[in-house]
Each structure stands twice: as C-alpha cells, then as structure tokens.
Design an enzyme around this catalytic site. Structure first.
Site: not given
Length: 359
Positions: A32, A34, A39, A55, A57, A93, A232, A238, A240
């Site tokens: 997908e 990035k 988030r 992310r 909360s 996102e 995580k 990732k 990148k």
C-alpha cells in the site's frame, strides 16, 4: 468522552527476511502507498456517538467539534448494509486537501483560529481572527481526505485484543463500508488506501521506485495472511528511505561558531522513547530562523540578555521554550551498538494547546 485505547496496527521497519517468509507463505504480498498524513482512529459506538482520535487515543484538536452524537452515524448504523451495528473503529490516514504534509498535520493539531488558518474553518469569518481571541479552530470537513486501512468492531477495539481478520479480507471490509461513508458523509473524501499485489521481491522494489518517483514517501508492505494486530508488530513493514522515532526535547543544538549557522538553533537534543539521547538536526533555514527567534524572544523576556555561547568565562544565556515538547525524528539506520545514523528533526508531535502531550 469515550475511554478507549485504540492502539492501531503500526508497521515495523523493513526486514527483508521476514518479508520473504511472508511472500513464500502466501505467494504474494500486499503493498500500500505510505501516505503523508496523521493517523486517525474514528470510533463510533452503538448510540451514534463518534470520537475522532489520534493513534495514541488523544482527541485531534481541529476535529474535536466532530466528537459526540451525529444523526448521520445513527442512519449509517441502521443501514442494512452496515455489518457493525454495535459500533466500529475506522483506522486510516487523515489529510487536508490541497496542502503539504507539514501544513496539513499542523492544521489538524491546531487548537485556536487565527489569520493563517481561518480559511479552513467551518465558519466564514468576515473579519480577521487573531489567536488571542481564543476562537476554537474547527476544520471544515470539506477539507478532509481520509485513506482507510481497516475497520474493526468496537468491542474488539475496547478489548485490546487483535482482530482476527486477515489483511486480504480486511481490504474487502473497507470496500464494503466505503459506499456508506460516502453516502452519509459526502463532504469528506473517503477512499481505501491505494494497494497493489506483488509476487516477488523484484516487483516490490520496482513498485517502490515507481511510487517514490511519483512523490510518495514509500510503501507499507503487508502479509496478506496476517491478522490485524494491535501495536507495532511484524506483519506490516515500512518500505521508505528512513526510519522514525518519537521523543521529548531536552535541549537546543546551536550552529558551530565561525560557520554559516553560527548563532542559530539548528536542531534539538531529543530523548527518544528507547532511552537514547540524540541530536536531531538537518532542518530548513526557515525553521532555523523561526526556532532561533523564538528562543531569543523567550530569553530576552526572561533575562533581558541573550548569549547562545556565553562571553568569556560566562556560561551561555538562553532559555529553551521547547523543553519537554513531544517530537518525531527520522534516521537512516540503527547501528549494532544502538546508535542512530543521521538523526533529523521531522516535526512536533504535541498539540498547539499542549505541546508536551503526544498526539
């Protein structure tokens, strides 16, 4: 206010051996785009109350006005096409249309309206608004663009457990929900994250290079057979140029005397969540000027004297107005001894109202 820890699935750093193992097991990978966004986790309970959270909360300041009851969520929940009658969480996102990442993330973290952001406010102001007027900033939802990764039943989110839905099926769940979101909240641009199937590592590398050339940050590589985990975890990776880490600002980094950036703040000393202290630099000249001026103003206001290096035997005289602020850094790689190569300051992670609290 909903007391919930969303703890969404977050991608880990690229590990070729783990990705190859997933490829061998499933026969393909899902890759997908990035996205450069914030988030967001949109939680909707069975009473049609919604909560727009980050992310970690925390309420997203510019979207706080969307929290609470909305009859449109009620209609969506009652729609026969909705499979989540008892509530759900949308994971995706959040982006602001027509602006770059730094501008968009800054707008989403903004608490108060001023002349720089009032054009994005849900209300039209005839006169310029100043920050000291203390008008809460409410982002017009017509500026929102949301790329969805997943949808989870709310009771699973509340339990803190993994969601036993494989990535390949989660994509279908998102596609099923999209028409409802687009129908009941048409002013928001809802889309599924752009994704591709790749069947070998060469194809993955070619796709990565193509998307980088198109201006994207990179890819999120996903194991099609992996369920939606919390936190995580391996299963999402990732792809990148750099890794990132969060931390707290502990000090200022000044340019070297005698060089071009003498007398300027060129970055920050950052205590990472891992416990390591790094100097995160590599910022633009515009940010150098902005940070230096802010430090100078704070110091002169407090002491009436400003000296970043000290004079003679006297110590430096500066105040760090950014002390304790939450921030994000990036780095090229972690060495075997745990140190980071080329740590760079990326952005503040706190809100305008409370810069020390990570959003």
């Amino acid at each position: 206010m909903m007391n919930i820890k969303t703890n969404p699935f977050k991608a880990v750093s690229f590990v070729e051996s783990a990705i190859k193992k997933a490829l061998d097991n499933a026969g393909y990978l899902i890759a997908e785009i990035k996205y450069d966004g914030v988030r967001g986790n949109i939680c909707v309970d069975n009473t049609a109350n919604s909560y727009w959270l980050s992310r970690v909360s925390k309420t997203i300041p510019a979207l706080e006005h969307l929290n609470g009851f909305d009859v449109r969520w009620k209609r969506l929940l009652n729609d026969d096409r909705c499979f989540y009658k008892d509530g759900f969480m949308l994971d995706g996102e959040l982006m602001v249309k027509g602006v770059d990442f730094n501008t968009g993330s800054g707008l989403l973290r903004t608490k108060w309206t001023d002349t720089k952001n009032q054009e994005f406010h849900e209300e039209l102001f005839v006169e310029p608004i100043r920050k000291k007027d203390k008008v809460p900033f409410k982002l017009h939802t017509g500026h929102l663009h949301i790329k969805l990764y997943a949808i989870l039943p709310l009771h699973i989110v509340e339990s803190g457990e993994d969601c036993d839905v494989m990535t390949l099926l989660m994509q279908e769940h998102v596609k099923n929900m999209l028409p409802l979101l687009q129908e009941y909240f048409p002013e928001i641009e809802w889309q599924a994250a752009e994704s591709y199937e790749v069947y070998d590592m060469v194809e993955l590398q070619q796709l990565y290079e193509q998307k980088r050339a198109e201006g994207h940050e990179g890819l999120i590589v996903k194991d099609p057979m992996c369920i939606y985990k919390r936190g995580k975890k391996s299963g999402w990776w990732k792809m990148k140029p750099e890794n990132e880490a969060d931390g707290i600002i502990q000090g200022l980094v000044w340019g070297t005397k005698g060089l071009a950036n003498e007398g300027k703040v060129i970055g920050f000393e950052v205590l990472l969540e891992s416990g390591r202290l790094v100097n995160a630099t590599n910022i633009s000249r515009a940010l150098m000027d902005e940070f230096t001026e802010t430090v100078k103003e704070a110091t002169l206001s407090q002491w009436g004297f400003f000296s970043p290096y000290g004079i003679g035997d006297n110590d430096a005289c500066t105040i760090n107005p950014y002390d304790g602020w939450a921030c994000q850094i990036s780095y090229m790689e972690e060495t075997p001894d745990g140190s980071l190569r080329h740590p760079s300051f990326v952005m503040f992670r706190g809100t305008e109202d409370n810069p020390q609290e990570k959003m």
